[in-house]
Design a protein around this motif. Structure first.
Motif, PDB file in Angstrom:
ATOM      1  N   GLY A  99       0.829  -1.196   0.000  1.00 16.01           N
ATOM      2  CA  GLY A  99       0.000   0.000   0.000  1.00 16.01           C
ATOM      3  C   GLY A  99       0.862   1.243   0.000  1.00 16.01           C
ATOM      4  O   GLY A  99       1.987   1.233   0.520  1.00 16.01           O
ATOM      5  N   LEU A 100       0.353   2.328  -0.557  1.00 17.06           N
ATOM      6  CA  LEU A 100       1.071   3.600  -0.604  1.00 17.06           C
ATOM      7  C   LEU A 100       0.194   4.730  -0.094  1.00 17.06           C
ATOM      8  O   LEU A 100      -1.026   4.714  -0.256  1.00 17.06           O
ATOM      9  N   GLY A 101       0.839   5.720   0.494  1.00 16.17           N
ATOM     10  CA  GLY A 101       0.156   6.953   0.859  1.00 16.17           C
ATOM     11  C   GLY A 101       0.256   7.974  -0.263  1.00 16.17           C
ATOM     12  O   GLY A 101       1.005   7.799  -1.225  1.00 16.17           O
ATOM     13  N   GLY A 102      -0.494   9.043  -0.140  1.00 16.00           N
ATOM     14  CA  GLY A 102      -0.450  10.102  -1.134  1.00 16.00           C
ATOM     15  C   GLY A 102      -1.151  11.348  -0.634  1.00 16.00           C
ATOM     16  O   GLY A 102      -1.885  11.305   0.360  1.00 16.00           O
ATOM     17  N   GLN A 103      -0.913  12.463  -1.314  1.00 15.12           N
ATOM     18  CA  GLN A 103      -1.579  13.725  -0.984  1.00 15.12           C
ATOM     19  C   GLN A 103      -1.950  14.433  -2.276  1.00 15.12           C
ATOM     20  O   GLN A 103      -1.132  14.505  -3.195  1.00 15.12           O
ATOM     21  N   VAL A 104      -3.172  14.955  -2.327  1.00 14.26           N
ATOM     22  CA  VAL A 104      -3.590  15.699  -3.513  1.00 14.26           C
ATOM     23  C   VAL A 104      -4.475  16.878  -3.109  1.00 14.26           C
ATOM     24  O   VAL A 104      -5.125  16.851  -2.065  1.00 14.26           O
ATOM     25  N   LEU A 140      -3.997   5.145  -0.498  1.00 19.26           N
ATOM     26  CA  LEU A 140      -4.722   6.041   0.398  1.00 19.26           C
ATOM     27  C   LEU A 140      -4.228   7.466   0.208  1.00 19.26           C
ATOM     28  O   LEU A 140      -3.028   7.700   0.032  1.00 19.26           O
ATOM     29  N   PHE A 141      -5.146   8.417   0.277  1.00 20.74           N
ATOM     30  CA  PHE A 141      -4.815   9.827   0.113  1.00 20.74           C
ATOM     31  C   PHE A 141      -5.088  10.584   1.405  1.00 20.74           C
ATOM     32  O   PHE A 141      -6.116  10.365   2.056  1.00 20.74           O
ATOM     33  N   LEU A 142      -4.200  11.509   1.748  1.00 24.26           N
ATOM     34  CA  LEU A 142      -4.424  12.445   2.846  1.00 24.26           C
ATOM     35  C   LEU A 142      -5.101  13.676   2.266  1.00 24.26           C
ATOM     36  O   LEU A 142      -4.555  14.333   1.379  1.00 24.26           O
ATOM     37  N   MET A 143      -6.299  14.004   2.773  1.00 18.92           N
ATOM     38  CA  MET A 143      -7.115  15.063   2.166  1.00 18.92           C
ATOM     39  C   MET A 143      -7.512  16.171   3.140  1.00 18.92           C
ATOM     40  O   MET A 143      -7.895  17.252   2.700  1.00 18.92           O
ATOM     41  N   ASP A 144      -7.471  15.904   4.443  1.00 19.01           N
ATOM     42  CA  ASP A 144      -8.136  16.806   5.393  1.00 19.01           C
ATOM     43  C   ASP A 144      -7.154  17.431   6.375  1.00 19.01           C
ATOM     44  O   ASP A 144      -7.437  17.551   7.552  1.00 19.01           O
ATOM     45  N   HIS A 145      -6.006  17.848   5.920  1.00 26.23           N
ATOM     46  CA  HIS A 145      -4.956  18.324   6.812  1.00 26.23           C
ATOM     47  C   HIS A 145      -4.709  19.810   6.589  1.00 26.23           C
ATOM     48  O   HIS A 145      -5.351  20.459   5.766  1.00 26.23           O
ATOM     49  N   ALA A 146      -3.785  20.355   7.353  1.00 26.64           N
ATOM     50  CA  ALA A 146      -3.239  21.700   7.128  1.00 26.64           C
ATOM     51  C   ALA A 146      -4.250  22.825   7.319  1.00 26.64           C
ATOM     52  O   ALA A 146      -4.027  23.937   6.848  1.00 26.64           O
ATOM     53  N   GLY A 147      -5.371  22.533   8.005  1.00 25.56           N
ATOM     54  CA  GLY A 147      -6.353  23.581   8.259  1.00 25.56           C
ATOM     55  C   GLY A 147      -7.400  23.739   7.187  1.00 25.56           C
ATOM     56  O   GLY A 147      -8.221  24.679   7.256  1.00 25.56           O
ATOM     57  N   LEU A 148      -7.431  22.844   6.186  1.00 24.16           N
ATOM     58  CA  LEU A 148      -8.464  22.942   5.152  1.00 24.16           C
ATOM     59  C   LEU A 148      -9.851  22.854   5.792  1.00 24.16           C
ATOM     60  O   LEU A 148     -10.105  21.961   6.595  1.00 24.16           O
ATOM     61  N   PRO A 149     -10.762  23.742   5.444  1.00 24.56           N
ATOM     62  CA  PRO A 149     -12.111  23.686   6.033  1.00 24.56           C
ATOM     63  C   PRO A 149     -12.860  22.451   5.550  1.00 24.56           C
ATOM     64  O   PRO A 149     -12.604  21.917   4.465  1.00 24.56           O
ATOM     65  N   LEU A 150     -13.796  22.001   6.363  1.00 23.22           N
ATOM     66  CA  LEU A 150     -14.550  20.792   6.052  1.00 23.22           C
ATOM     67  C   LEU A 150     -15.221  20.878   4.685  1.00 23.22           C
ATOM     68  O   LEU A 150     -15.217  19.915   3.916  1.00 23.22           O
TER      69      LEU A 150
END
Length: 378
Positions: A234-239, A303-313
């Protein structure tokens, strides 16, 4: 192939408004994000485990059980279960319970975590991190597979005649991934047991990811679990995506520049060039991630990281719409092209139950043949 998202549960100020969500808001948002992931057709939702501010996911099983009651299809996982500082007996009990509550929609990812102070908080020594991971998982592996366990090790009181309850659903433990970015011993551990290996490569160049996955594959084959290309990866990712690349970069830049994990360092352009972070159009994300198997071979979970860094819901939910409607369907087709038939899919509870039944039937057949042979020799 499975596609999904993972969260680290950070409570980070929105740099465009200066507002920081409350812990209550962040926990509730995590649930909404998981529900949205199922709605848009993703396969997996995973949460990390942290015991320090500014993070909220200190109790993954509680969160996942609640999400499990609100969903019907999506597989619920951890993005890190701290095998070093959690008691393996409690892990065995908690995740077997979660497995029953979700009717098997549970797996977990073992990791050592990335927060040094957590070790003394739980009475452990960070200098023994790898040894703790190895010993604790060896015990957990037995607790899920043996009815009665006698055990003695370095880091925990001995067990005599101990039975972990509840027993795993259908006699099959949850599937385990071992997550590590930089530690060869953890890749070796995953290979030794024939478990999955998850490389969360979100901060690393692909040359490093390729090296670690290759090590795991080689050792998986060495330990007799099958050819290297059948190892479970499995791999992580960010977009971050908008219809136009310019809009995506303009909107995400303040979040990137101020993020605690990578802000005030390399520019966004340098970071996206050197790591899998992709900020642009849906087609750019498709092109970038469809090429991942050129580096690591055919793999089973993204898997992607999507909800970080203060992004609003609201923004995160919009991102999930784009991911589920425009990106993942295309990636599914792209990843299926040329995929060898002998490369397995990601394990599920159903596939593991079928595998166990097949092994049991084969064992019974072998035993019958052996008994017949013994009788014929008399």
């Amino acid at each position: 192939m499975q596609f999904g998202i993972f969260t680290v549960g950070d409570v980070t100020p929105d740099p465009t408004t200066g507002r920081t969500p409350t812990e209550h808001e962040r926990i509730k948002a995590t649930v909404q994000i998981a529900l949205k992931a199922e709605e848009v057709g993703l396969d997996v939702f995973a949460t990390g485990e942290h015991h320090n501010p500014p993070f909220v996911p200190s109790s993954p099983t509680t969160t996942l059980a609640y999400i499990g009651a609100r969903t019907s299809r999506i597989l619920l996982s951890t993005a890190t279960t701290l095998i070093t500082t959690n008691d393996p007996v409690k892990i065995a009990e908690d995740y077997a319970t979660l497995q029953h509550l979700t009717d098997g929609r549970t797996d977990l990812m073992m990791g050592r975590g990335n927060t040094g102070p957590v070790y003394p908080w739980f009475g452990k020594d960070i200098r023994q991190g790898v040894a703790l991971a190895v010993e604790n998982y060896a015990l957990l592996h037995r607790l899920w597979r043996e009815e009665v366990v006698d055990w003695e090790g370095r880091f925990r009181t001995p067990l005599q005649g101990f039975t972990a309850t509840p027993r795993p659903l259908d006699g099959v433990p949850p599937f385990v991934w071992h997550g590590s970015i930089r530690t060869p011993e953890i890749a070796e551990q995953a290979a030794y047991y024939g478990d999955g290996y998850f490389h969360n490569n979100i901060f690393w160049p692909l040359s490093h990811t390729r090296q670690m996955v290759a090590l795991y594959r080689q050792r998986f084959e060495h330990h007799g679990h099958g050819p290297a290309d059948q190892a479970i990866v499995g791999l992580g990712g960010q977009v971050f995506m908008r219809k136009s690349s310019q809009d995506a970069r303009r909107e995400f830049r303040p979040y990137f520049d101020n993020a605690p994990v990578y802000g005030h360092g390399p520019s966004m352009e340098d970071f996206t060039a050197q790591t899998p972070l992709t900020v642009g159009s849906p087609q750019e994300v498709i092109d970038r991630y469809a090429a991942m198997r050129d580096h690591v071979g055919d793999y089973q979970r993204q898997l992607f990281l999507m909800d970080h860094a203060g992004l609003p819901l609201k923004t995160v939910l919009e991102q999930l719409d784009i991911l589920g409607e425009e990106v993942v369907p295309v990636l599914r087709k792209e990843m299926a092209v040329g995929r060898p038939a002998h490369v397995p899919d990601a394990p599920t509870h159903a596939s593991l139950v079928a595998q166990a039944a097949s092994a049991a039937a084969e064992g019974s057949s072998d035993a019958a043949v052996g008994a017949a042979g013994a009788g014929g020799g008399r």
